[in-house]
Write an enzyme that holds these catalytic residues in place. Sequence first.
Site, short mmCIF file in Angstrom:
data_model
loop_
_atom_site.label_atom_id
_atom_site.label_comp_id
_atom_site.label_asym_id
_atom_site.label_seq_id
_atom_site.Cartn_x
_atom_site.Cartn_y
_atom_site.Cartn_z
N PRO A 133 0.78 -1.25 0.00
CA PRO A 133 0.00 0.00 0.00
C PRO A 133 0.81 1.30 0.00
CG PRO A 133 0.03 -0.93 2.19
CD PRO A 133 0.74 -1.91 1.30
N CYS A 134 1.41 1.61 -1.13
CA CYS A 134 2.18 2.85 -1.26
C CYS A 134 1.28 4.08 -1.19
CB CYS A 134 3.00 2.84 -2.55
SG CYS A 134 2.07 2.44 -4.02
N HIS A 135 -0.01 3.91 -1.43
CA HIS A 135 -0.94 5.04 -1.35
C HIS A 135 -1.12 5.54 0.08
CE1 HIS A 135 -3.45 1.47 -0.70
NE2 HIS A 135 -4.24 2.26 0.00
#
Length: 182
Positions: A133-135
Site C-alpha cells: 500500500p504505497c498510497h
Amino acid sequence: MQYINHYHSPLGGITLASNGKALTGLWFDGQFYFGDTLSGPFEKKNLPVFQEACKWLDLYFSGTNPGFTPPIFMCDTPFRKIVWEILLEIPFGKTITYGGIAERIAKEKGIIKMSAQAVGRAVGHNPISLIVPCHRVVGSNGSLTGYAGGMDKKMQLLILENADVSGFFIPNKTEQKIFKAL
C-alpha cells in the site's frame, strides 16, 4: 514465463503480472512505471494467484480490509525491498510519512539519518500497488505526493479505507512535475 491478467476496478483498469506462482506486478493501467517488472514475452492467463488477487481486490474495493496478502514476489534492490516490506505493515486506513519510514530505516540500520527522498523514490517504484500500500504514504506537510497512479486515485483510496483525510491536500502542479521527474 510471465503472465498477465486484468481487473476492472471502480477507479479504472488494473493489470496484474505473475511469474506463475506469485504476483510480480499490479498497476493501474497507464500509471507511471506501468509494467516495469515485465521483461520479455508474457501470456494472458487466469492463474490461481490472479484469482486470489482478484478476491483481495473485490474485498478491498468493497471497503473491507481483505485481511490477507496474496503471494507476492518483489525483486529489486535491497533498499527498495526494505521500504516495500515496511509498506506492507501500514494498517488499512492509516498513513505514514516518507520521513517516518526514513527514520525507521535509519534506526534499524543504526545510522543518524536516512533520506526521505530516497524512500519516496522507492515507494514510487513499488510494482505491486494497492496490495503493497504505497498510497498510504504521505508528505510530512499533509500533501498527497508520490502516487504513481495519480493523486486523485490516492485520495479516493484513502477515503475508501475511511482514513482521516481532513488534513491532506493534493499538491500543486509544480510538485506533480517534480514527482514525474523521479
